[in-house]
Design a protein around this motif. Structure first.
Motif, PDB file in Angstrom:
ATOM      1  N   MET A 129       0.889  -1.214   0.036  1.00  0.00           N
ATOM      2  CA  MET A 129      -0.112  -0.079   0.014  1.00  0.00           C
ATOM      3  C   MET A 129       0.841   1.269  -0.047  1.00  0.00           C
ATOM      4  O   MET A 129       1.806   1.335   0.857  1.00  0.00           O
ATOM      5  CB  MET A 129      -0.960   0.216   1.222  1.00  0.00           C
ATOM      6  CG  MET A 129      -1.920   1.264   1.240  1.00  0.00           C
ATOM      7  SD  MET A 129      -2.563   1.393   2.917  1.00  0.00           S
ATOM      8  CE  MET A 129      -4.021   0.459   2.130  1.00  0.00           C
ATOM      9  N   THR A 130       0.673   2.291  -0.942  1.00  0.00           N
ATOM     10  CA  THR A 130       1.275   3.562  -0.808  1.00  0.00           C
ATOM     11  C   THR A 130       0.525   4.445  -0.168  1.00  0.00           C
ATOM     12  O   THR A 130      -0.616   4.079   0.214  1.00  0.00           O
ATOM     13  CB  THR A 130       1.508   4.041  -2.383  1.00  0.00           C
ATOM     14  OG1 THR A 130       0.321   4.206  -3.078  1.00  0.00           O
ATOM     15  CG2 THR A 130       2.296   2.727  -3.252  1.00  0.00           C
ATOM     16  N   LYS A 131       1.011   5.624   0.123  1.00  0.00           N
ATOM     17  CA  LYS A 131       0.376   6.678   0.624  1.00  0.00           C
ATOM     18  C   LYS A 131      -0.864   7.066  -0.217  1.00  0.00           C
ATOM     19  O   LYS A 131      -1.887   7.450   0.242  1.00  0.00           O
ATOM     20  CB  LYS A 131       1.324   7.989   0.740  1.00  0.00           C
ATOM     21  CG  LYS A 131       0.780   9.164   1.656  1.00  0.00           C
ATOM     22  CD  LYS A 131       1.386  10.268   2.024  1.00  0.00           C
ATOM     23  CE  LYS A 131       2.297  11.018   0.918  1.00  0.00           C
ATOM     24  NZ  LYS A 131       3.291  11.989   1.419  1.00  0.00           N
ATOM     25  N   ARG A 132      -0.728   7.152  -1.623  1.00  0.00           N
ATOM     26  CA  ARG A 132      -1.679   7.430  -2.363  1.00  0.00           C
ATOM     27  C   ARG A 132      -2.810   6.374  -2.202  1.00  0.00           C
ATOM     28  O   ARG A 132      -3.985   6.834  -2.323  1.00  0.00           O
ATOM     29  CB  ARG A 132      -1.373   7.402  -4.057  1.00  0.00           C
ATOM     30  CG  ARG A 132      -2.425   7.615  -5.030  1.00  0.00           C
ATOM     31  CD  ARG A 132      -2.010   7.531  -6.362  1.00  0.00           C
ATOM     32  NE  ARG A 132      -1.655   8.785  -6.498  1.00  0.00           N
ATOM     33  CZ  ARG A 132      -0.689   9.235  -7.678  1.00  0.00           C
ATOM     34  NH1 ARG A 132      -0.428   8.395  -8.708  1.00  0.00           N
ATOM     35  NH2 ARG A 132      -0.460  10.367  -7.922  1.00  0.00           N
ATOM     36  N   ASP A 133      -2.646   4.993  -2.090  1.00  0.00           N
ATOM     37  CA  ASP A 133      -3.750   4.211  -2.064  1.00  0.00           C
ATOM     38  C   ASP A 133      -4.443   4.375  -0.637  1.00  0.00           C
ATOM     39  O   ASP A 133      -5.550   4.231  -0.541  1.00  0.00           O
ATOM     40  CB  ASP A 133      -2.969   2.766  -1.810  1.00  0.00           C
ATOM     41  CG  ASP A 133      -2.543   2.081  -3.165  1.00  0.00           C
ATOM     42  OD1 ASP A 133      -3.180   2.599  -4.047  1.00  0.00           O
ATOM     43  OD2 ASP A 133      -1.693   1.507  -3.002  1.00  0.00           O
ATOM     44  N   LEU A 134      -3.522   4.904   0.575  1.00  0.00           N
ATOM     45  CA  LEU A 134      -4.255   5.166   1.797  1.00  0.00           C
ATOM     46  C   LEU A 134      -5.104   6.362   1.739  1.00  0.00           C
ATOM     47  O   LEU A 134      -6.311   6.368   2.280  1.00  0.00           O
ATOM     48  CB  LEU A 134      -3.074   5.448   2.618  1.00  0.00           C
ATOM     49  CG  LEU A 134      -3.366   5.450   4.065  1.00  0.00           C
ATOM     50  CD1 LEU A 134      -4.165   4.452   4.822  1.00  0.00           C
ATOM     51  CD2 LEU A 134      -2.328   5.998   5.017  1.00  0.00           C
ATOM     52  N   VAL A 135      -4.840   7.259   1.093  1.00  0.00           N
ATOM     53  CA  VAL A 135      -5.444   8.523   1.019  1.00  0.00           C
ATOM     54  C   VAL A 135      -6.931   8.233   0.161  1.00  0.00           C
ATOM     55  O   VAL A 135      -7.900   8.646   0.532  1.00  0.00           O
ATOM     56  CB  VAL A 135      -4.566   9.695   0.179  1.00  0.00           C
ATOM     57  CG1 VAL A 135      -5.696  10.800  -0.282  1.00  0.00           C
ATOM     58  CG2 VAL A 135      -3.730  10.361   1.167  1.00  0.00           C
ATOM     59  N   SER A 136      -6.620   7.463  -0.878  1.00  0.00           N
ATOM     60  CA  SER A 136      -7.760   7.025  -1.747  1.00  0.00           C
ATOM     61  C   SER A 136      -8.961   6.307  -0.839  1.00  0.00           C
ATOM     62  O   SER A 136      -9.997   6.372  -1.127  1.00  0.00           O
ATOM     63  CB  SER A 136      -7.289   6.194  -3.149  1.00  0.00           C
ATOM     64  OG  SER A 136      -8.167   5.752  -3.821  1.00  0.00           O
ATOM     65  N   ARG A 137      -8.345   5.214  -0.097  1.00  0.00           N
ATOM     66  CA  ARG A 137      -9.305   4.646   0.461  1.00  0.00           C
ATOM     67  C   ARG A 137      -9.974   5.570   1.767  1.00  0.00           C
ATOM     68  O   ARG A 137     -11.065   5.177   2.017  1.00  0.00           O
ATOM     69  CB  ARG A 137      -8.522   3.564   1.250  1.00  0.00           C
ATOM     70  CG  ARG A 137      -8.035   2.218   0.588  1.00  0.00           C
ATOM     71  CD  ARG A 137      -7.618   1.129   1.232  1.00  0.00           C
ATOM     72  NE  ARG A 137      -6.948  -0.042   0.133  1.00  0.00           N
ATOM     73  CZ  ARG A 137      -6.479  -1.054   0.633  1.00  0.00           C
ATOM     74  NH1 ARG A 137      -6.336  -1.298   1.945  1.00  0.00           N
ATOM     75  NH2 ARG A 137      -5.873  -1.760  -0.196  1.00  0.00           N
ATOM     76  N   ILE A 138      -9.285   6.346   2.358  1.00  0.00           N
ATOM     77  CA  ILE A 138      -9.802   7.152   3.441  1.00  0.00           C
ATOM     78  C   ILE A 138     -10.911   8.010   2.908  1.00  0.00           C
ATOM     79  O   ILE A 138     -11.993   8.266   3.322  1.00  0.00           O
ATOM     80  CB  ILE A 138      -8.789   7.756   4.177  1.00  0.00           C
ATOM     81  CG1 ILE A 138      -7.905   6.806   4.650  1.00  0.00           C
ATOM     82  CG2 ILE A 138      -9.429   9.053   5.044  1.00  0.00           C
ATOM     83  CD1 ILE A 138      -6.463   7.508   5.630  1.00  0.00           C
ATOM     84  N   ALA A 139     -10.684   8.543   1.705  1.00  0.00           N
ATOM     85  CA  ALA A 139     -11.383   9.342   0.920  1.00  0.00           C
ATOM     86  C   ALA A 139     -12.779   8.726   0.739  1.00  0.00           C
ATOM     87  O   ALA A 139     -13.798   9.235   0.600  1.00  0.00           O
ATOM     88  CB  ALA A 139     -10.868  10.316  -0.228  1.00  0.00           C
TER      89      ALA A 139
END
Length: 94
Positions: free
Chosen positions: A1-11
């Motif tokens: 998981m990348t930071k972009r994946d984390l941001v996308s999931r949270i959003a």
């Protein structure tokens, strides 16, 4: 998981704009780094504990010529100790 994946999931889960989530996630990381850079630990309940440890000076060996000793200077390193909940979740992988 990348930071972009984390941001996308949270959003997606919270219906918050990705730019706002990215800013909050980055600020969290920045504050953790700043605390560690100051030599203080960071404890995140049910996740784990980040601490700063000092490594002592030591002597290493060159693998190409083991008779050569190489001095390795001491330095500060970040250690992570996972919480009990995390250890239990990861242990279920086996």
């Amino acid at each position: 998981m990348t930071k972009r994946d984390l941001v996308s999931r949270i959003a997606t889960e919270t219906d918050i704009n990705q730019q706002d989530v990215k800013m909050v996630v980055q600020r969290v990381f920045d504050h953790i780094m700043n605390e560690l850079a100051a030599g203080r630990g960071v404890e995140l309940r049910s996740f784990g504990i980040f601490t700063v440890k000092q490594r002592q000076d030591r002597i290493g060996r060159n693998p190409a010529s083991p008779e050569d000793e190489v001095p390795i200077p001491g330095r500060a390193v970040v250690k992570f100790k996972p919480s009990k909940a995390m250890r239990e979740k990861v242990a279920k992988l086996i």
